[in-house]
Design an enzyme around this catalytic site. Sequence first.
Site, PDB file in Angstrom:
ATOM      1  N   ARG A  24       0.858  -1.173   0.000  1.00  0.00           N
ATOM      2  CA  ARG A  24       0.000   0.000   0.000  1.00  0.00           C
ATOM      3  C   ARG A  24       0.908   1.241   0.000  1.00  0.00           C
ATOM      4  NH1 ARG A  24      -3.027  -0.751   5.296  1.00  0.00           N
ATOM      5  NH2 ARG A  24      -3.801   1.306   4.747  1.00  0.00           N
ATOM      6  N   SER A  77       0.485   4.107   1.833  1.00  0.00           N
ATOM      7  CA  SER A  77       0.516   4.976   3.012  1.00  0.00           C
ATOM      8  C   SER A  77       1.947   5.025   3.537  1.00  0.00           C
ATOM      9  CB  SER A  77      -0.418   4.442   4.095  1.00  0.00           C
ATOM     10  OG  SER A  77       0.152   3.295   4.710  1.00  0.00           O
ATOM     11  N   LYS A  91      -1.983  -7.271  12.085  1.00  0.00           N
ATOM     12  CA  LYS A  91      -3.300  -7.020  12.686  1.00  0.00           C
ATOM     13  C   LYS A  91      -4.378  -6.698  11.644  1.00  0.00           C
ATOM     14  CE  LYS A  91      -3.531  -2.153  14.023  1.00  0.00           C
ATOM     15  NZ  LYS A  91      -3.987  -1.241  15.048  1.00  0.00           N
ATOM     16  N   ASP A  92      -3.956  -6.309  10.446  1.00  0.00           N
ATOM     17  CA  ASP A  92      -4.911  -6.017   9.374  1.00  0.00           C
ATOM     18  C   ASP A  92      -5.182  -7.234   8.495  1.00  0.00           C
ATOM     19  OD1 ASP A  92      -5.061  -3.350  10.196  1.00  0.00           O
ATOM     20  OD2 ASP A  92      -3.399  -2.741   8.902  1.00  0.00           O
ATOM     21  N   THR A 132     -11.344   7.842  17.480  1.00  0.00           N
ATOM     22  CA  THR A 132     -10.917   6.497  17.082  1.00  0.00           C
ATOM     23  C   THR A 132     -12.101   5.792  16.434  1.00  0.00           C
ATOM     24  OG1 THR A 132     -10.136   4.323  17.748  1.00  0.00           O
ATOM     25  CG2 THR A 132     -11.372   5.540  19.413  1.00  0.00           C
ATOM     26  N   SER A 150     -11.879   2.545  15.892  1.00  0.00           N
ATOM     27  CA  SER A 150     -11.713   1.145  16.293  1.00  0.00           C
ATOM     28  C   SER A 150     -12.692   0.807  17.417  1.00  0.00           C
ATOM     29  CB  SER A 150     -10.262   0.935  16.739  1.00  0.00           C
ATOM     30  OG  SER A 150     -10.199  -0.043  17.758  1.00  0.00           O
ATOM     31  N   LEU A 151     -13.556  -0.192  17.190  1.00  0.00           N
ATOM     32  CA  LEU A 151     -14.526  -0.606  18.211  1.00  0.00           C
ATOM     33  C   LEU A 151     -13.798  -1.079  19.465  1.00  0.00           C
ATOM     34  CD1 LEU A 151     -17.076  -2.575  15.988  1.00  0.00           C
ATOM     35  CD2 LEU A 151     -17.284  -0.239  16.870  1.00  0.00           C
ATOM     36  N   ARG A 152     -12.661  -1.711  19.283  1.00  0.00           N
ATOM     37  CA  ARG A 152     -11.866  -2.228  20.400  1.00  0.00           C
ATOM     38  C   ARG A 152     -11.358  -1.075  21.282  1.00  0.00           C
ATOM     39  NH1 ARG A 152      -6.644  -2.060  20.011  1.00  0.00           N
ATOM     40  NH2 ARG A 152      -6.795  -1.746  17.776  1.00  0.00           N
ATOM     41  N   ARG A 153     -10.897  -0.007  20.640  1.00  0.00           N
ATOM     42  CA  ARG A 153     -10.451   1.163  21.413  1.00  0.00           C
ATOM     43  C   ARG A 153     -11.641   1.887  22.031  1.00  0.00           C
ATOM     44  NH1 ARG A 153      -6.046   2.465  16.662  1.00  0.00           N
ATOM     45  NH2 ARG A 153      -4.372   1.181  17.529  1.00  0.00           N
ATOM     46  N   ARG A 209     -10.773   8.103  10.763  1.00  0.00           N
ATOM     47  CA  ARG A 209     -10.121   7.153   9.869  1.00  0.00           C
ATOM     48  C   ARG A 209      -9.003   7.830   9.122  1.00  0.00           C
ATOM     49  NH1 ARG A 209     -12.570   3.737   5.927  1.00  0.00           N
ATOM     50  NH2 ARG A 209     -10.378   3.183   5.882  1.00  0.00           N
ATOM     51  N   GLY A 210      -8.326   7.068   8.258  1.00  0.00           N
ATOM     52  CA  GLY A 210      -7.203   7.614   7.504  1.00  0.00           C
ATOM     53  C   GLY A 210      -5.902   7.075   8.044  1.00  0.00           C
ATOM     54  N   ASN A 211      -4.808   7.351   7.340  1.00  0.00           N
ATOM     55  CA  ASN A 211      -3.527   6.813   7.795  1.00  0.00           C
ATOM     56  C   ASN A 211      -3.006   7.595   9.003  1.00  0.00           C
ATOM     57  OD1 ASN A 211      -1.826   9.011   6.925  1.00  0.00           O
ATOM     58  ND2 ASN A 211      -2.141   8.309   4.821  1.00  0.00           N
ATOM     59  N   ARG A 231      -4.371  11.129  10.678  1.00  0.00           N
ATOM     60  CA  ARG A 231      -5.018  11.170  11.998  1.00  0.00           C
ATOM     61  C   ARG A 231      -4.328  12.187  12.904  1.00  0.00           C
ATOM     62  NH1 ARG A 231      -6.355   4.797  13.390  1.00  0.00           N
ATOM     63  NH2 ARG A 231      -6.207   4.093  11.233  1.00  0.00           N
ATOM     64  N   CYS A 282     -13.449  -6.883  12.303  1.00  0.00           N
ATOM     65  CA  CYS A 282     -13.495  -5.502  12.765  1.00  0.00           C
ATOM     66  C   CYS A 282     -14.913  -5.091  13.148  1.00  0.00           C
ATOM     67  CB  CYS A 282     -12.867  -4.538  11.766  1.00  0.00           C
ATOM     68  SG  CYS A 282     -13.433  -4.765  10.112  1.00  0.00           S
TER      69      CYS A 282
HETATM   70  N1  LIG Z   1      -5.372   0.294  11.850  1.00  0.00           N
HETATM   71  C1  LIG Z   1      -4.319   0.567  10.920  1.00  0.00           C
HETATM   72  C2  LIG Z   1      -3.006   0.087  11.441  1.00  0.00           C
HETATM   73  N2  LIG Z   1      -2.551  -1.136  11.126  1.00  0.00           N
HETATM   74  C3  LIG Z   1      -1.347  -1.320  11.786  1.00  0.00           C
HETATM   75  C4  LIG Z   1      -1.076  -0.181  12.517  1.00  0.00           C
HETATM   76  C5  LIG Z   1       0.082   0.028  13.385  1.00  0.00           C
HETATM   77  C6  LIG Z   1       1.279  -0.864  13.143  1.00  0.00           C
HETATM   78  C7  LIG Z   1       1.175  -2.245  13.694  1.00  0.00           C
HETATM   79  O1  LIG Z   1       0.259  -2.611  14.441  1.00  0.00           O
HETATM   80  O2  LIG Z   1       2.090  -3.043  13.345  1.00  0.00           O
HETATM   81  C8  LIG Z   1      -2.117   0.732  12.287  1.00  0.00           C
HETATM   82  C9  LIG Z   1      -2.238   2.106  12.811  1.00  0.00           C
HETATM   83  C10 LIG Z   1      -2.895   2.197  14.166  1.00  0.00           C
HETATM   84  O3  LIG Z   1      -3.709   1.341  14.554  1.00  0.00           O
HETATM   85  O4  LIG Z   1      -2.593   3.169  14.892  1.00  0.00           O
END
Ligand SMILES: NCc1[nH]cc(CCC(=O)O)c1CC(=O)O
Length: 306
Positions: free
Chosen positions: A9, A11, A81-82, A125, A127-130, A147-149, A153, A240
Amino acid sequence: MTTLRIATRKSPLALWQSEHVAAALRTAHPGLQVELVPMSTRGDEVLDRSLAAIGGKGLFLKELELAMQRGDADCAVHSLKDVPMDLEPGFALAAILERGDAADAFVSNRFADIDALPQGARVGTSSLRRQAQLRARRPDLRLLDLRGNVNTRLAKLDADDYDAIVLACAGLQRLGFEARIRARLDPPRWLPAPAQGAIAIECRDGDAATLALCAALDHAATGTCARAERAMNRALHGSCHVPVAAHARLDGGQLLLDGLVGSADDGTLVRAHADGRSGAPEALGEQVAQSLLRAGAGALLPHDAA
Ligand SMILES: NCc1[nH]cc(CCC(=O)O)c1CC(=O)O
Protein backbone atom coordinates in the site's frame (compact mmCIF):
# COMPACT_ATOMS: atom_id res chain seq x y z
CA MET A 1 15.08 -15.50 -8.68
CA THR A 2 16.93 -12.29 -9.50
CA THR A 3 14.39 -9.68 -8.41
CA LEU A 4 11.79 -10.02 -5.65
CA ARG A 5 8.89 -7.58 -6.10
CA ILE A 6 6.96 -6.53 -2.98
CA ALA A 7 3.40 -5.24 -3.42
CA THR A 8 2.64 -2.53 -0.86
CA ARG A 9 0.00 0.00 0.00
CA LYS A 10 1.09 3.62 -0.49
CA SER A 11 0.52 4.98 3.01
CA PRO A 12 3.69 6.22 4.73
CA LEU A 13 3.45 3.39 7.32
CA ALA A 14 2.95 0.70 4.67
CA LEU A 15 5.90 2.06 2.67
CA TRP A 16 8.08 2.15 5.80
CA GLN A 17 7.18 -1.45 6.63
CA SER A 18 7.80 -2.63 3.07
CA GLU A 19 11.16 -0.82 2.93
CA HIS A 20 12.01 -2.48 6.25
CA VAL A 21 11.22 -5.91 4.80
CA ALA A 22 13.15 -5.10 1.60
CA ALA A 23 16.23 -4.07 3.60
CA ALA A 24 16.03 -7.22 5.76
CA LEU A 25 15.74 -9.40 2.64
CA ARG A 26 18.76 -7.72 1.04
CA THR A 27 20.79 -8.28 4.21
CA ALA A 28 19.71 -11.92 4.50
CA HIS A 29 20.36 -12.61 0.81
CA PRO A 30 23.30 -10.55 -0.52
CA GLY A 31 22.93 -10.02 -4.25
CA LEU A 32 19.14 -10.33 -4.23
CA GLN A 33 17.37 -7.41 -5.94
CA VAL A 34 14.25 -6.25 -4.07
CA GLU A 35 11.77 -3.74 -5.51
CA LEU A 36 8.58 -2.19 -4.14
CA VAL A 37 5.37 -2.15 -6.22
CA PRO A 38 3.24 0.52 -4.48
CA MET A 39 -0.54 0.42 -5.05
CA SER A 40 -3.72 1.96 -3.71
CA THR A 41 -6.41 -0.18 -2.02
CA ARG A 42 -10.13 0.41 -1.41
CA GLY A 43 -9.41 0.46 2.32
CA ASP A 44 -7.19 3.53 1.73
CA GLU A 45 -9.48 5.29 -0.74
CA VAL A 46 -12.86 5.09 0.99
CA LEU A 47 -12.42 7.15 4.14
CA ASP A 48 -15.96 8.43 4.72
CA ARG A 49 -17.37 5.08 5.87
CA SER A 50 -16.28 2.63 8.53
CA LEU A 51 -14.15 -0.34 7.52
CA ALA A 52 -16.90 -2.64 8.73
CA ALA A 53 -19.41 -0.93 6.40
CA ILE A 54 -17.27 -1.22 3.25
CA GLY A 55 -16.25 -4.84 3.72
CA GLY A 56 -13.73 -5.22 6.51
CA LYS A 57 -10.04 -5.74 6.78
CA GLY A 58 -9.67 -7.87 3.67
CA LEU A 59 -10.02 -4.65 1.66
CA PHE A 60 -6.46 -3.68 2.45
CA LEU A 61 -5.22 -7.00 1.02
CA LYS A 62 -7.39 -7.50 -2.08
CA GLU A 63 -5.53 -5.32 -4.60
CA LEU A 64 -2.17 -6.63 -3.39
CA GLU A 65 -3.37 -10.24 -3.80
CA LEU A 66 -4.63 -9.47 -7.32
CA ALA A 67 -1.17 -8.09 -8.17
CA MET A 68 0.41 -11.35 -6.97
CA GLN A 69 -2.13 -13.38 -8.95
CA ARG A 70 -1.34 -11.39 -12.13
CA GLY A 71 2.34 -12.02 -11.52
CA ASP A 72 3.06 -8.29 -11.05
CA ALA A 73 4.44 -8.96 -7.54
CA ASP A 74 5.93 -11.93 -5.66
CA CYS A 75 4.80 -11.04 -2.17
CA ALA A 76 2.96 -8.38 -0.14
CA VAL A 77 3.81 -6.79 3.20
CA HIS A 78 1.05 -6.20 5.77
CA SER A 79 0.55 -5.20 9.38
CA LEU A 80 -0.46 -8.62 10.72
CA LYS A 81 -3.30 -7.02 12.69
CA ASP A 82 -4.91 -6.02 9.37
CA VAL A 83 -4.71 -9.57 7.97
CA PRO A 84 -8.01 -11.55 8.25
CA MET A 85 -7.90 -14.77 10.29
CA ASP A 86 -8.42 -16.79 7.10
CA LEU A 87 -6.44 -15.79 4.02
CA GLU A 88 -7.96 -16.03 0.55
CA PRO A 89 -7.41 -19.52 -0.93
CA GLY A 90 -4.13 -19.69 -2.83
CA PHE A 91 -2.23 -17.43 -0.45
CA ALA A 92 0.00 -18.11 2.57
CA LEU A 93 1.98 -16.21 5.17
CA ALA A 94 5.65 -16.59 4.26
CA ALA A 95 7.03 -14.95 7.42
CA ILE A 96 6.10 -13.03 10.56
CA LEU A 97 8.87 -10.58 11.51
CA GLU A 98 10.02 -9.73 15.01
CA ARG A 99 7.35 -7.68 16.70
CA GLY A 100 7.77 -4.00 17.48
CA ASP A 101 5.87 -2.31 20.28
CA ALA A 102 2.51 -4.09 20.66
CA ALA A 103 0.82 -1.44 22.85
CA ASP A 104 -1.64 1.32 21.98
CA ALA A 105 -0.73 4.96 22.65
CA PHE A 106 -2.69 7.92 24.00
CA VAL A 107 -1.90 10.98 21.87
CA SER A 108 -2.97 14.51 22.76
CA ASN A 109 -1.60 18.05 22.48
CA ARG A 110 -3.07 19.10 25.81
CA PHE A 111 -3.69 16.16 28.12
CA ALA A 112 -1.25 13.70 29.66
CA ASP A 113 -3.41 10.58 29.88
CA ILE A 114 -6.97 9.26 29.60
CA ASP A 115 -7.62 10.09 33.25
CA ALA A 116 -6.53 13.71 32.74
CA LEU A 117 -9.17 14.38 30.05
CA PRO A 118 -11.92 16.81 31.12
CA GLN A 119 -15.53 15.65 31.37
CA GLY A 120 -17.02 15.04 27.91
CA ALA A 121 -13.71 15.40 26.05
CA ARG A 122 -13.64 14.47 22.34
CA VAL A 123 -11.60 11.36 21.60
CA GLY A 124 -11.06 10.16 18.03
CA THR A 125 -10.92 6.50 17.08
CA SER A 126 -12.93 4.37 14.67
CA SER A 127 -11.71 1.15 16.29
CA LEU A 128 -14.53 -0.61 18.21
CA ARG A 129 -11.87 -2.23 20.40
CA ARG A 130 -10.45 1.16 21.41
CA GLN A 131 -13.94 2.64 21.82
CA ALA A 132 -15.01 -0.16 24.17
CA GLN A 133 -11.94 0.24 26.39
CA LEU A 134 -12.31 4.04 26.44
CA ARG A 135 -16.00 3.73 27.41
CA ALA A 136 -15.12 1.26 30.15
CA ARG A 137 -12.65 3.70 31.68
CA ARG A 138 -14.44 6.96 30.95
CA PRO A 139 -18.17 6.65 30.15
CA ASP A 140 -18.40 10.45 29.85
CA LEU A 141 -16.09 10.81 26.83
CA ARG A 142 -17.44 11.78 23.40
CA LEU A 143 -16.09 9.14 21.01
CA LEU A 144 -15.76 10.40 17.45
CA ASP A 145 -14.89 8.59 14.23
CA LEU A 146 -11.34 8.97 12.95
CA ARG A 147 -10.12 7.15 9.87
CA GLY A 148 -7.20 7.61 7.50
CA ASN A 149 -3.53 6.81 7.80
CA VAL A 150 -1.41 7.68 10.84
CA ASN A 151 -0.21 11.01 9.39
CA THR A 152 -3.80 12.04 8.51
CA ARG A 153 -5.02 11.17 12.00
CA LEU A 154 -2.26 13.24 13.65
CA ALA A 155 -3.12 16.16 11.34
CA LYS A 156 -6.78 15.99 12.43
CA LEU A 157 -5.72 16.01 16.07
CA ASP A 158 -3.51 19.05 15.38
CA ALA A 159 -6.45 20.78 13.64
CA ASP A 160 -8.25 20.48 17.01
CA ASP A 161 -10.94 18.13 15.68
CA TYR A 162 -10.26 16.02 18.82
CA ASP A 163 -8.88 16.49 22.33
CA ALA A 164 -7.05 13.17 22.05
CA ILE A 165 -6.72 10.14 19.79
CA VAL A 166 -5.54 6.56 20.29
CA LEU A 167 -3.04 5.00 17.88
CA ALA A 168 -0.65 2.06 17.87
CA CYS A 169 2.78 2.80 19.40
CA ALA A 170 4.43 0.77 16.62
CA GLY A 171 3.10 2.93 13.80
CA LEU A 172 4.09 6.16 15.58
CA GLN A 173 7.59 4.87 16.30
CA ARG A 174 8.16 3.63 12.74
CA LEU A 175 7.18 7.00 11.29
CA GLY A 176 9.37 8.99 13.71
CA PHE A 177 6.46 10.21 15.86
CA GLU A 178 7.51 8.51 19.11
CA ALA A 179 7.61 11.91 20.84
CA ARG A 180 3.85 12.29 20.26
CA ILE A 181 3.07 9.41 22.63
CA ARG A 182 1.77 11.06 25.81
CA ALA A 183 0.97 7.82 27.62
CA ARG A 184 1.45 4.17 26.78
CA LEU A 185 -1.68 2.06 27.14
CA ASP A 186 0.04 -1.11 28.28
CA PRO A 187 -1.29 -4.66 28.60
CA PRO A 188 -2.87 -6.25 30.48
CA ARG A 189 -4.94 -3.25 31.65
CA TRP A 190 -5.43 -2.01 28.08
CA LEU A 191 -5.21 -4.64 25.35
CA PRO A 192 -4.21 -4.02 21.72
CA ALA A 193 -5.50 -5.70 18.54
CA PRO A 194 -4.49 -9.32 18.03
CA ALA A 195 -0.99 -9.32 16.44
CA GLN A 196 -0.58 -5.54 16.71
CA GLY A 197 3.03 -4.46 16.12
CA ALA A 198 3.93 -7.49 13.96
CA ILE A 199 4.66 -7.27 10.22
CA ALA A 200 3.80 -10.24 7.96
CA ILE A 201 4.78 -11.21 4.43
CA GLU A 202 2.11 -12.86 2.25
CA CYS A 203 2.84 -14.77 -0.97
CA ARG A 204 1.21 -17.25 -3.33
CA ASP A 205 0.75 -20.60 -1.65
CA GLY A 206 3.31 -23.00 -3.12
CA ASP A 207 5.66 -20.27 -4.41
CA ALA A 208 8.66 -22.18 -3.07
CA ALA A 209 11.27 -19.62 -4.13
CA THR A 210 9.54 -16.71 -2.34
CA LEU A 211 8.68 -18.83 0.70
CA ALA A 212 12.36 -19.85 1.02
CA LEU A 213 13.66 -16.25 0.73
CA CYS A 214 11.15 -14.91 3.27
CA ALA A 215 11.70 -17.74 5.77
CA ALA A 216 14.99 -16.06 6.75
CA LEU A 217 12.98 -13.16 8.25
CA ASP A 218 10.59 -15.28 10.31
CA HIS A 219 10.77 -14.66 14.08
CA ALA A 220 9.58 -17.73 15.97
CA ALA A 221 8.67 -16.04 19.28
CA THR A 222 6.58 -13.38 17.53
CA GLY A 223 4.86 -16.10 15.49
CA THR A 224 4.00 -17.99 18.67
CA CYS A 225 2.44 -14.94 20.35
CA ALA A 226 0.61 -13.85 17.20
CA ARG A 227 -0.78 -17.36 16.63
CA ALA A 228 -2.21 -17.46 20.17
CA GLU A 229 -3.81 -14.00 19.75
CA ARG A 230 -5.20 -14.80 16.30
CA ALA A 231 -6.51 -18.22 17.38
CA MET A 232 -8.45 -16.52 20.19
CA ASN A 233 -9.88 -14.01 17.72
CA ARG A 234 -10.77 -16.75 15.23
CA ALA A 235 -12.55 -18.81 17.92
CA LEU A 236 -14.68 -15.72 18.68
CA HIS A 237 -15.33 -15.12 14.96
CA GLY A 238 -13.44 -11.88 15.50
CA SER A 239 -13.46 -9.27 12.78
CA CYS A 240 -13.49 -5.50 12.77
CA HIS A 241 -17.24 -5.74 13.56
CA VAL A 242 -16.44 -6.97 17.08
CA PRO A 243 -14.27 -5.35 19.74
CA VAL A 244 -11.80 -8.17 20.47
CA ALA A 245 -8.37 -7.46 21.96
CA ALA A 246 -5.54 -9.80 22.88
CA HIS A 247 -1.94 -9.80 24.00
CA ALA A 248 0.39 -12.76 24.46
CA ARG A 249 3.92 -12.87 25.83
CA LEU A 250 6.54 -15.54 26.35
CA ASP A 251 8.19 -16.06 29.71
CA GLY A 252 10.70 -18.88 29.45
CA GLY A 253 8.80 -21.83 28.01
CA GLN A 254 5.46 -20.40 29.19
CA LEU A 255 3.06 -18.54 26.95
CA LEU A 256 0.76 -16.07 28.72
CA LEU A 257 -2.36 -14.76 26.96
CA ASP A 258 -4.76 -11.99 27.99
CA GLY A 259 -7.92 -11.42 26.00
CA LEU A 260 -11.06 -9.32 26.12
CA VAL A 261 -14.34 -8.81 24.31
CA GLY A 262 -16.13 -5.51 24.80
CA SER A 263 -19.08 -3.39 23.84
CA ALA A 264 -18.34 -0.07 22.16
CA ASP A 265 -21.91 1.02 23.06
CA ASP A 266 -21.82 0.70 26.84
CA GLY A 267 -18.20 -0.11 27.75
CA THR A 268 -18.88 -3.61 29.07
CA LEU A 269 -15.62 -5.58 29.07
CA VAL A 270 -15.30 -9.34 29.55
CA ARG A 271 -11.73 -10.43 30.27
CA ALA A 272 -9.87 -13.75 30.49
CA HIS A 273 -6.29 -14.92 30.98
CA ALA A 274 -4.52 -18.27 30.71
CA ASP A 275 -0.98 -19.61 30.51
CA GLY A 276 0.20 -22.69 28.72
CA ARG A 277 3.06 -24.30 26.87
CA SER A 278 4.68 -22.17 24.20
CA GLY A 279 4.48 -25.16 21.83
CA ALA A 280 0.68 -24.97 21.61
CA PRO A 281 -0.29 -21.33 20.95
CA GLU A 282 -3.53 -22.10 19.07
CA ALA A 283 -4.80 -24.30 21.93
CA LEU A 284 -4.12 -21.49 24.40
CA GLY A 285 -5.97 -19.00 22.19
CA GLU A 286 -8.98 -21.30 21.98
CA GLN A 287 -8.87 -21.86 25.75
CA VAL A 288 -9.00 -18.10 26.44
CA ALA A 289 -11.82 -17.75 23.89
CA GLN A 290 -13.81 -20.45 25.73
CA SER A 291 -13.19 -18.68 29.07
CA LEU A 292 -14.44 -15.42 27.55
CA LEU A 293 -17.60 -17.14 26.28
CA ARG A 294 -18.21 -18.76 29.70
CA ALA A 295 -17.82 -15.30 31.26
CA GLY A 296 -20.58 -13.93 29.01
CA ALA A 297 -18.73 -12.65 25.93
CA GLY A 298 -21.27 -14.37 23.65
CA ALA A 299 -23.81 -11.64 24.39
CA LEU A 300 -21.38 -9.05 22.99
CA LEU A 301 -20.70 -10.92 19.75
CA PRO A 302 -22.93 -10.73 16.63
CA HIS A 303 -25.77 -13.26 16.82
CA ASP A 304 -24.48 -15.58 14.15
CA ALA A 305 -21.01 -15.76 15.76
CA ALA A 306 -19.56 -18.06 18.39
N1 LIG B 1 -5.37 0.29 11.85
C1 LIG B 1 -4.32 0.57 10.92
C2 LIG B 1 -3.01 0.09 11.44
N2 LIG B 1 -2.55 -1.14 11.13
C3 LIG B 1 -1.35 -1.32 11.79
C4 LIG B 1 -1.08 -0.18 12.52
C5 LIG B 1 0.08 0.03 13.39
C6 LIG B 1 1.28 -0.86 13.14
C7 LIG B 1 1.18 -2.24 13.69
O1 LIG B 1 0.26 -2.61 14.44
O2 LIG B 1 2.09 -3.04 13.35
C8 LIG B 1 -2.12 0.73 12.29
C9 LIG B 1 -2.24 2.11 12.81
C10 LIG B 1 -2.89 2.20 14.17
O3 LIG B 1 -3.71 1.34 14.55
O4 LIG B 1 -2.59 3.17 14.89
